[in-house]
Design a protein around this motif. Structure first.
Motif, mmCIF file in Angstrom:
data_model
loop_
_atom_site.group_PDB
_atom_site.id
_atom_site.type_symbol
_atom_site.label_atom_id
_atom_site.label_comp_id
_atom_site.label_asym_id
_atom_site.label_seq_id
_atom_site.Cartn_x
_atom_site.Cartn_y
_atom_site.Cartn_z
ATOM 1 N N LEU A 1 -19.691 -11.036 -25.689
ATOM 2 C CA LEU A 1 -19.585 -12.614 -26.132
ATOM 3 C C LEU A 1 -18.895 -12.994 -27.177
ATOM 4 O O LEU A 1 -18.516 -14.154 -27.114
ATOM 5 N N ASN A 2 -18.329 -12.014 -27.928
ATOM 6 C CA ASN A 2 -17.462 -12.439 -29.157
ATOM 7 C C ASN A 2 -16.328 -12.833 -28.471
ATOM 8 O O ASN A 2 -15.555 -13.618 -29.042
ATOM 9 N N GLN A 3 -15.788 -12.267 -27.298
ATOM 10 C CA GLN A 3 -14.747 -12.691 -26.413
ATOM 11 C C GLN A 3 -15.091 -13.713 -25.700
ATOM 12 O O GLN A 3 -14.360 -14.865 -25.681
ATOM 13 N N LEU A 4 -16.018 -13.860 -24.883
ATOM 14 C CA LEU A 4 -16.313 -14.753 -23.715
ATOM 15 C C LEU A 4 -16.586 -16.303 -24.589
ATOM 16 O O LEU A 4 -16.176 -17.170 -24.074
ATOM 17 N N TRP A 5 -17.075 -16.288 -25.678
ATOM 18 C CA TRP A 5 -17.391 -17.410 -26.518
ATOM 19 C C TRP A 5 -16.337 -17.554 -27.617
ATOM 20 O O TRP A 5 -16.711 -18.639 -28.587
ATOM 21 N N ASN A 6 -15.237 -16.821 -27.705
ATOM 22 C CA ASN A 6 -14.059 -17.200 -28.576
ATOM 23 C C ASN A 6 -14.837 -17.136 -30.118
ATOM 24 O O ASN A 6 -14.382 -18.151 -30.662
ATOM 25 N N LEU A 7 -15.649 -16.175 -30.570
ATOM 26 C CA LEU A 7 -16.219 -16.475 -31.950
ATOM 27 C C LEU A 7 -15.425 -15.879 -32.821
ATOM 28 O O LEU A 7 -15.312 -16.272 -34.097
ATOM 29 N N GLY A 8 -14.219 -14.849 -32.385
ATOM 30 C CA GLY A 8 -13.443 -14.324 -33.490
ATOM 31 C C GLY A 8 -14.094 -13.520 -34.620
ATOM 32 O O GLY A 8 -13.796 -13.495 -35.775
ATOM 33 N N LEU A 9 -15.211 -12.919 -34.251
ATOM 34 C CA LEU A 9 -16.022 -12.028 -35.444
ATOM 35 C C LEU A 9 -15.378 -10.593 -35.345
ATOM 36 O O LEU A 9 -14.759 -10.148 -34.540
ATOM 37 N N THR A 10 -15.652 -10.008 -36.696
ATOM 38 C CA THR A 10 -14.977 -8.730 -36.661
ATOM 39 C C THR A 10 -16.139 -7.634 -36.112
ATOM 40 O O THR A 10 -17.163 -8.238 -36.115
ATOM 41 N N ARG A 11 -16.097 -6.421 -35.971
ATOM 42 C CA ARG A 11 -16.800 -5.373 -35.583
ATOM 43 C C ARG A 11 -17.962 -5.294 -36.723
ATOM 44 O O ARG A 11 -19.182 -5.354 -36.385
ATOM 45 N N ASP A 12 -17.382 -5.434 -37.920
ATOM 46 C CA ASP A 12 -18.403 -5.247 -39.206
ATOM 47 C C ASP A 12 -19.513 -6.332 -39.008
ATOM 48 O O ASP A 12 -20.678 -6.255 -39.511
ATOM 49 N N GLU A 13 -18.962 -7.558 -38.794
ATOM 50 C CA GLU A 13 -19.740 -8.579 -38.315
ATOM 51 C C GLU A 13 -20.885 -8.706 -37.226
ATOM 52 O O GLU A 13 -21.967 -8.782 -37.420
ATOM 53 N N LEU A 14 -20.117 -7.976 -36.375
ATOM 54 C CA LEU A 14 -21.059 -7.869 -35.170
ATOM 55 C C LEU A 14 -22.271 -6.745 -35.408
ATOM 56 O O LEU A 14 -23.211 -6.828 -35.063
ATOM 57 N N ALA A 15 -21.887 -5.649 -36.381
ATOM 58 C CA ALA A 15 -22.719 -4.696 -36.596
ATOM 59 C C ALA A 15 -23.837 -5.193 -37.162
ATOM 60 O O ALA A 15 -24.723 -4.929 -37.278
ATOM 61 N N LYS A 16 -23.648 -5.976 -38.071
ATOM 62 C CA LYS A 16 -24.372 -6.719 -39.192
ATOM 63 C C LYS A 16 -25.330 -7.729 -38.253
ATOM 64 O O LYS A 16 -26.612 -7.577 -38.633
#
Ligand code: CDM
Ligand code: ATP
Length: 295
Positions: A116-131
């Motif tokens: 979803l980070n890609q599909l919704w163009n959110l531009g989050l880092t892996r660390d942000e996704l892990a959080k």
């Protein structure tokens, strides 16, 4: 790049060690675990929905298709946190056995966060996704990165490790589902007398020493699950008798894995197990590599 549809692999994990250090006031346990991903994977397909809805289908009909599903939860959390107008249809192609100690649901959630980070163009880092993943479950942050890591805290604090010595992993799951809260609930921390040597496992990984890795395998939840489900012991014994170099239960179980380096042994162990349980998988460790986005 703007995607309309994306497919993400969601690999299973095994615990090479699982130690419990204390029970915490919040009801969770303080753990120290070495985990690694293997090439048994679900696939999560994500298709953009312009109507803003989140919907889910799974190839396994008994897996929940609503907010109880970790992948659905991941999508809901991302949509709310970042006020995303669009929605998504999730399809989970389930290959990882459910309630098996292999983090199937957690890995689906992690794949959904990455996708979803890609599909919704959110531009989050892996660390942000892990959080964000930590809000869904303790195993989700590890699954966001994949590879090999030392997990501490309640499992959400991740320190990346190099690839272990290359080897075969034979997974066998008896036909029972194990509830993680039940297993932790039956653990008496003060009575644990089989703490794994985590430092030695870290050394085995750093030096890619296969026999030291096998000697250092340990999981303090094993005795709890073994007392609830004696079949798990039978599978372990069968693996050892068939020539496995190392044998351990993964997570809260009931899946047991055998490590072997010689391919000839793989066939012997696989054939011995197949006479006993239906769910047997021969896989490789994914090493230190991060989860792969397919398209
Ligand atoms: C057994 C493992 O899978 C090993 O990797 C994990 O420790 C469990 O991870 P998980 O399934 O993602 O766990 P969560 O969904 O966060 O928690 C489920 C339940 O397991 C227990 N739990 C989980 C993790 C932890 N460090 N201590 C706990 O006591 C708690 O009762 C919690 O309510
Ligand atoms: N995407 C999903 N896939 C499988 N089970 C899911 C999923 N989402 C929610 N669940 C529910 O979560 C429970 C545990 O399933 P899961 O396969 O994740 O267990 P597990 O491998 O033991 O996890 P862990 O190793 O993280 O404790 C099941 O009872 C199932 O109903």
């Amino acid at each position: 790049m703007n995607y309309v549809r994306i497919s993400v692999k969601a690999p299973a994990k095994i615990n090479l060690t699982l130690d419990v250090l204390a029970k915490r006031p919040d009801g969770y346990h303080e753990v120290e675990m070495v985990m690694t991903t293997v090439d048994l994977a679900d696939r999560v397909d994500m298709t953009l929905r312009e109507d803003g809805e989140i919907t889910l289908d799974c190839s396994a009909s008994f897996v929940p298709d609503d907010i109880r599903n970790h992948a659905y939860k991941a999508a809901t959390l991302m949509k709310e946190k970042f006020q995303v107008r669009q929605g998504v249809h999730l399809y989970i192609d389930k290959q990882i056995p459910v309630a098996a100690g292999l983090a199937g649901g957690s890995s689906d959630a992690a794949a959904t966060l990455r996708g979803l980070n890609q599909l919704w163009n959110l531009g989050l880092t892996r660390d942000e996704l892990a959080k964000i993943g930590a809000e869904i479950g303790s195993d989700v942050p590890f699954c966001v990165y994949g590879g090999t890591a030392l997990a501490t805290g309640r499992g959400e604090q991740i320190a990346h490790l190099g690839a272990p010595a290359p080897c075969w992993v034979i997974l066998a799951k008896p036909p029972i589902g194990v509830s993680t809260p039940d297993v932790y609930g039956n653990l008496r921390v003060a009575q644990i007398d089989n703490h794994p040597d985590t430092k030695q496992m870290l050394q085995a990984i750093a030096t890619q020493d296969f026999s030291l890795m096998c000697q250092s395998l340990g999981n303090v939840l094993e005795n709890v699950t073994l007392s609830l489900h004696p079949q798990v012991r039978q599978i372990k014994d069968l693996m050892v008798a068939s020539g496995a170099d190392g044998v351990l239960m993964s997570g809260s179980g009931p899946t047991v894995f055998a490590l072997v380096q010689k391919e000839a042994k793989v066939h012997r162990i696989y054939n011995a197990l197949r006479g006993f349980v239906k769910d047997v998988f021969v896989v490789r460790m994914l090493g230190a590599k991060e989860g792969e986005i397919l398209a």
